[in-house]
Design an enzyme around this catalytic site. Structure first.
Site: not given
Ligand SMILES: O=P(O)(O)OC[C@H]1O[C@H](O[C@H]2O[C@H](CO)[C@@H](O)[C@H](O)[C@H]2O)[C@H](O)[C@@H](O)[C@@H]1O
Length: 551
Positions: A95, A196, A323, A249
């Protein structure tokens, strides 16, 4: 490695398995559980951040991109984990939180100490002449998006928590530093990267107020320069590896933009995470509300994205859980009366679509939201802030709590439930977030006599053996049906008919005669008693069936 037949498993390291008894999951804990993960036959694991971080946003506030946080282990542990996963043909997706750093990061600290080079790494601005904040932008976690930059009289931008300072991607030195981070992990054999909130990196150089009634995020989301940044990042790092798999994302994005981000000829990303389908239980588009999900809207959004991405040549990431999301089984299924059937139905719906499926840890055993009774049970900064804002907006503590209980990100962050013991077999110590229903749902029971895990195994193996699932076209079916999400996949002379009953009552569907004229065999179904393929098909509560037709 082609990516279309791959399945990715997501691990939240803090909650997977605690090997050293401190109540927090760690890398050695994951190593111990590799045999369990390998049983699923997944191809890659996405790990949420385990880099050095003050953990104000559970690792999305990174203070050192090059080091493993001691809470999670050491670099040697990571290397051992990578080597052991490789023995099982599982690769790693890391990530990359590159929109912002922790304010504890050395770059921010040098900036605070007056170093001009590092001040140019962030958005540091004067207040308006009247003393107001530089812009009227709001933080995603509540409150204004600006915080005082030491005692300089200036402010720095933070679209998320005040301890997450936004990096200024216009600065080429910032981009070079970030690409170095990716290459450092590539050199350790990492082939997957999840970026992210990468589509908010294209803020202007001049930051301006959002007009009245316009959300500030529209000013900096999906701006054209994001695509230039992605192309540059691709060239400078993972694009050199033909087997790399990347996912961006994409906060509040659109189909046309997502096509551009993932079109192979553009050399940007492999696929995108988008969230529109998970906002169908937001009243008036507001997350912090409690309302039943809008099934017709859900169908419409999934259909639009399937058709739109395929038409443009883009590629979807397919997921219900992660998450940041409450467990899908609580939102779209029924964990009380139909845990197994509704978990399997949701899995079928997603896994048979066009795109790359992601499984969030625990989904494969039917884990659901915890049944917390007090705000003290929650840890996440976002829901704690939301609770306060709900109270300020006039909700009673009970009303505000009910909303948090439905929407908190902690719902998915509870420890993996390995057995029915007090701490769910996750740790010998009180976990950082408590499990509540390990007596009903846990790995030991599921593997001994459950059906969800084996159903996931079947779905994963079908993607690898049936090109119609990995590369077939998507076509909507029974679009006006208010209970069943149905679709077709088509590949060469094959047709796959997928029927998913989203409710706890039986229902019948009438198939168009051009389909029912064929003979069909069942590829997968979550009930033992299986209907014959015919024009009228009755589906039991939360039943899924996929028929493969012979032409
Ligand atoms: O709700 P959207 O605007 O579509 O945004 C998608 C998600 O973005 C944020 O998530 C990610 O960034 C955060 C800051 O680094 C981090 O806290 C989170 O864990 C990341 O996944 C946002 O926090 C999520 O709620 C949104 O779903």
């Amino acid at each position: 490695m082609s990516f279309q037949d791959k399945v990715i498993y997501q691990i939240y390291p803090k909650s997977f398995y605690d090997s050293n008894g401190d109540g927090i999951g760690d890398l050695r804990g994951i190593i111990q559980k590799i045999p369990y993960i390998a049983k699923l036959n997944i191809d890659m694991i996405w790990f949420n951040p385990f880099f050095v971080s003050p953990q104000n946003d559970n690792g999305y506030d990174i203070a050192d991109y090059y080091k493993v946080d001691p809470t999670f282990g050491t670099m040697a542990d990571f290397e051992e984990l990578a080597a052991k996963l490789k023995e099982h043909h599982i690769s790693i997706m890391l990530d990359m939180v590159l929109n912002h750093t922790s304010t504890a990061h050395e770059w921010f600290q040098k900036a605070l100490a007056g170093d001009k080079k590092y001040q140019a790494f962030y958005y540091i601005r004067d207040p308006k002449p009247n003393g107001d904040l530089p812009t009227n932008w709001e933080s995603k976690f509540g409150g204004p998006a600006w915080a005082k930059f030491g005692n300089t009289g200036k402010y720095y931008l933070h679209l998320y928590d005040p301890t997450q300072a936004d990096l200024d991607w216009h600065n080429p030195e910032v981009r070079q530093e970030l690409f170095k981070v990716i290459n450092f992990w590539r050199a350790k054999g990492v082939q997957g990267f999840r970026f992210d909130v990468i589509n908010v990196t294209g803020k202007g150089t001049e930051l301006v107020d959002a007009p009245a009634n316009v959300a500030s995020k529209t000013l900096y989301t999906d701006t054209p320069i994001v695509q230039d940044y992605l192309k540059e990042m691709n060239r400078a790092s993972f694009g050199k590896d033909p087997d790399a798999i990347t996912v961006g994302e994409m906060s509040s994005t659109s189909i046309p933009n997502s096509v551009q981000y993932t079109l192979p000829a553009n050399h940007e990303l492999t696929m995108v995470f988008t969230f529109h389908h998970l906002k169908v239980d937001y009243a008036n588009g507001e997350k912090w509300t409690k309302t039943p999900f809008d099934f017709m809207k859900l169908k419409e959004i999934l259909t639009e994205w399937q058709l739109g991405m395929a038409k443009g040549g883009g590629w979807n990431a397919l997921f219900w859980n992660n998450h940041d999301q409450p467990r899908a089984i609580n939102r779209f299924g029924d964990p009380v009366h139909y845990r197994a059937k509704s978990a399997e139905m949701l899995a079928t719906t997603m896994h048979l679509l066009r795109g790359t499926p992601y499984i969030y840890m625990g989904e494969e055993i039917g884990m659901s939201d915890p049944d917390y009774q007090s705000m003290n049970d929650y840890v996440d900064i976002e829901c704690k802030n939301a609770y306060k804002e709900l109270l300020s907006a006039g909700k009673t503590p009970a009303e505000a709590f009910e909303i948090v209980k439905t929407k908190s990100r902690d719902n998915s962050r509870t420890p993996m439930q390995w057995d029915s013991s007090e701490y769910a077999g996750f740790s010998k110590h009180k976990p950082w977030l408590m499990p509540t229903n390990q007596a009903e749902v846990n790995v030991a029971d599921e593997l001994a006599h459950g059906e969800i895990f084996t159903y996931y195994q079947k779905l994963i193996s079908l993607r690898k053996t049936q090109p119609i699932i990995s590369v077939g076209d998507f076509k909507p079916l029974l679009e006006t049906d208010r209970q069943v999400f149905a679709y077709l996949r088509k590949y060469k002379d094959q047709t796959l008919v997928v029927l998913n009953n989203f409710y706890g009552e039986s229902t019948s569907v009438q198939l168009p005669s051009d389909l029912s004229a064929h003979t069909g065999k069942i590829l997968i179904s979550n009930y033992h008693e299986q209907p014959i393929f015919s024009q009228e098909i009755t589906l039991k509560p939360y039943q899924s069936i996929a028929f493969l037709l012979n032409h």
